[in-house]
Design a protein around this motif. Structure first.
Motif, PDB file in Angstrom:
ATOM      1  N   GLY A   1      40.395  57.330 -18.820  1.00  0.00           N
ATOM      2  CA  GLY A   1      41.376  58.240 -18.242  1.00  0.00           C
ATOM      3  C   GLY A   1      41.782  59.273 -19.267  1.00  0.00           C
ATOM      4  O   GLY A   1      41.438  59.176 -20.449  1.00  0.00           O
ATOM      5  N   SER A   2      42.539  60.254 -18.808  1.00  0.00           N
ATOM      6  CA  SER A   2      43.020  61.260 -19.755  1.00  0.00           C
ATOM      7  C   SER A   2      44.211  60.727 -20.559  1.00  0.00           C
ATOM      8  O   SER A   2      44.431  61.160 -21.686  1.00  0.00           O
ATOM      9  CB  SER A   2      43.405  62.548 -19.013  1.00  0.00           C
ATOM     10  OG  SER A   2      44.367  62.279 -18.014  1.00  0.00           O
ATOM     11  N   PHE A   3      44.985  59.811 -19.968  1.00  0.00           N
ATOM     12  CA  PHE A   3      46.168  59.241 -20.648  1.00  0.00           C
ATOM     13  C   PHE A   3      47.006  60.397 -21.220  1.00  0.00           C
ATOM     14  O   PHE A   3      47.322  60.431 -22.402  1.00  0.00           O
ATOM     15  CB  PHE A   3      45.758  58.242 -21.729  1.00  0.00           C
ATOM     16  CG  PHE A   3      44.886  57.133 -21.205  1.00  0.00           C
ATOM     17  CD1 PHE A   3      45.401  56.171 -20.352  1.00  0.00           C
ATOM     18  CD2 PHE A   3      43.536  57.060 -21.539  1.00  0.00           C
ATOM     19  CE1 PHE A   3      44.596  55.150 -19.840  1.00  0.00           C
ATOM     20  CE2 PHE A   3      42.725  56.047 -21.041  1.00  0.00           C
ATOM     21  CZ  PHE A   3      43.250  55.099 -20.195  1.00  0.00           C
TER      22      PHE A   3
ATOM     23  N   SER B   1      39.671  60.427 -22.323  1.00  0.00           N
ATOM     24  CA  SER B   1      38.817  61.588 -22.069  1.00  0.00           C
ATOM     25  C   SER B   1      38.872  62.541 -23.259  1.00  0.00           C
ATOM     26  O   SER B   1      39.955  62.950 -23.686  1.00  0.00           O
ATOM     27  CB  SER B   1      39.290  62.336 -20.823  1.00  0.00           C
ATOM     28  OG  SER B   1      39.333  61.483 -19.716  1.00  0.00           O
ATOM     29  N   TYR B   2      37.696  62.898 -23.753  1.00  0.00           N
ATOM     30  CA  TYR B   2      37.617  63.879 -24.839  1.00  0.00           C
ATOM     31  C   TYR B   2      37.814  65.280 -24.277  1.00  0.00           C
ATOM     32  O   TYR B   2      38.493  66.113 -24.854  1.00  0.00           O
ATOM     33  CB  TYR B   2      36.263  63.752 -25.541  1.00  0.00           C
ATOM     34  CG  TYR B   2      36.103  64.651 -26.735  1.00  0.00           C
ATOM     35  CD1 TYR B   2      36.940  64.522 -27.844  1.00  0.00           C
ATOM     36  CD2 TYR B   2      35.114  65.635 -26.763  1.00  0.00           C
ATOM     37  CE1 TYR B   2      36.803  65.339 -28.941  1.00  0.00           C
ATOM     38  CE2 TYR B   2      34.963  66.456 -27.862  1.00  0.00           C
ATOM     39  CZ  TYR B   2      35.808  66.309 -28.945  1.00  0.00           C
ATOM     40  OH  TYR B   2      35.668  67.128 -30.033  1.00  0.00           O
TER      41      TYR B   2
ATOM     42  N   ASP C   1      36.736  55.697 -29.250  1.00  0.00           N
ATOM     43  CA  ASP C   1      36.570  57.150 -29.344  1.00  0.00           C
ATOM     44  C   ASP C   1      35.154  57.556 -28.939  1.00  0.00           C
ATOM     45  O   ASP C   1      34.632  58.579 -29.379  1.00  0.00           O
ATOM     46  CB  ASP C   1      36.880  57.634 -30.756  1.00  0.00           C
ATOM     47  CG  ASP C   1      35.903  57.081 -31.795  1.00  0.00           C
ATOM     48  OD1 ASP C   1      35.090  56.179 -31.461  1.00  0.00           O
ATOM     49  OD2 ASP C   1      35.940  57.550 -32.956  1.00  0.00           O
ATOM     50  N   ILE C   2      34.536  56.762 -28.081  1.00  0.00           N
ATOM     51  CA  ILE C   2      33.134  56.976 -27.737  1.00  0.00           C
ATOM     52  C   ILE C   2      32.886  58.351 -27.105  1.00  0.00           C
ATOM     53  O   ILE C   2      31.840  58.969 -27.326  1.00  0.00           O
ATOM     54  CB  ILE C   2      32.614  55.839 -26.825  1.00  0.00           C
ATOM     55  CG1 ILE C   2      31.074  55.862 -26.776  1.00  0.00           C
ATOM     56  CG2 ILE C   2      33.237  55.886 -25.435  1.00  0.00           C
ATOM     57  CD1 ILE C   2      30.455  54.606 -26.241  1.00  0.00           C
ATOM     58  N   GLU C   3      33.861  58.878 -26.363  1.00  0.00           N
ATOM     59  CA  GLU C   3      33.656  60.200 -25.769  1.00  0.00           C
ATOM     60  C   GLU C   3      33.573  61.277 -26.845  1.00  0.00           C
ATOM     61  O   GLU C   3      32.766  62.207 -26.740  1.00  0.00           O
ATOM     62  CB  GLU C   3      34.741  60.523 -24.747  1.00  0.00           C
ATOM     63  CG  GLU C   3      34.590  59.767 -23.449  1.00  0.00           C
ATOM     64  CD  GLU C   3      35.162  60.520 -22.246  1.00  0.00           C
ATOM     65  OE1 GLU C   3      35.471  61.729 -22.366  1.00  0.00           O
ATOM     66  OE2 GLU C   3      35.277  59.888 -21.181  1.00  0.00           O
TER      67      GLU C   3
END
Length: 198
Positions: A18-20, A48-49, A81-83
């Motif tokens: 999510g964007s959080f 979301s990055y 932090d995979i994105e």
């Protein structure tokens, strides 16, 4: 193809993305439910990055820091932090699932989301391939009672309140600190104060 294990398994990775933007209490409740129902599975919180619909987001490292403060010590939980490591704009869920598959080819991947997403799944990027690579599990949200498909799972929990990040952002814009304090965890509130948002 290897058969997919039950979701509550050390061989399962549950992706909660999510964007959080910002993190709020419904997000915390979802994580608590996942931890209670599926303690053996690894829960990945993926911020979301960049947003697929070009939505303006708070600074990525700032959102990641709040997520780590809230979830970083939780058992079987990874704030990922995979994105950012994928580095694609926009980054789609299929990109995340592929990256996880490269890292952990023997793990089963589950994607968690609210029941409000069910009606729009067919619009997701490469949805057929995504469904081949992962399974979906939905938590009920008030006002969105759409049933999942036979291939999906739904959490046997009460519907979450109709709380959204946009509601929190509106309270922030009004400088309604008392309302914001009710809607977000302490770390998120402290972050907003520290950055002069309240």
């Amino acid at each position: 193809m290897k058969s997919m294990p039950e979701i509550n398994s050390p061989e399962s990775i549950i992706v909660y993305g999510g964007s959080f933007n910002p993190l709020h209490m419904s997000h915390v409740l979802v994580h608590a439910a996942l931890s209670a129902y599926f303690p053996l599975a690894q829960k990945w919180i993926v911020a979301s990055y960049s947003h697929a619909f070009d939505k303006r987001l708070m600074d990525y490292e700032r959102r990641l820091s709040v997520l780590r403060s809230v979830f970083g010590q939780s058992p079987q939980t990874v704030v990922s932090d995979i994105e950012a490591r994928i580095g694609k704009t926009p980054t789609y869920t299929i990109d995340v699932v592929r990256a996880i598959g490269e890292l952990y080819p023997d793990r089963a991947v589950w994607i968690v989301g609210g029941s409000d997403l069910v009606a729009s799944l067919d619009k997701w990027h490469e949805i057929d391939e995504l469904r081949r690579m992962a399974k979906f599990v939905f938590f009920p949200r008030a006002g969105y009672e759409a049933p999942p498909s036979l291939d999906d799972a739904i959490l046997p929990m009460i519907a979450l309140p109709e709380l959204s990040s946009s509601e929190v952002r509106a309270a922030i814009a009004r400088k309604d600190a008392a309302r914001v304090r009710m809607l977000v965890p302490a770390a998120a509130y402290e972050d907003l104060v520290a950055h002069g948002d309240l």
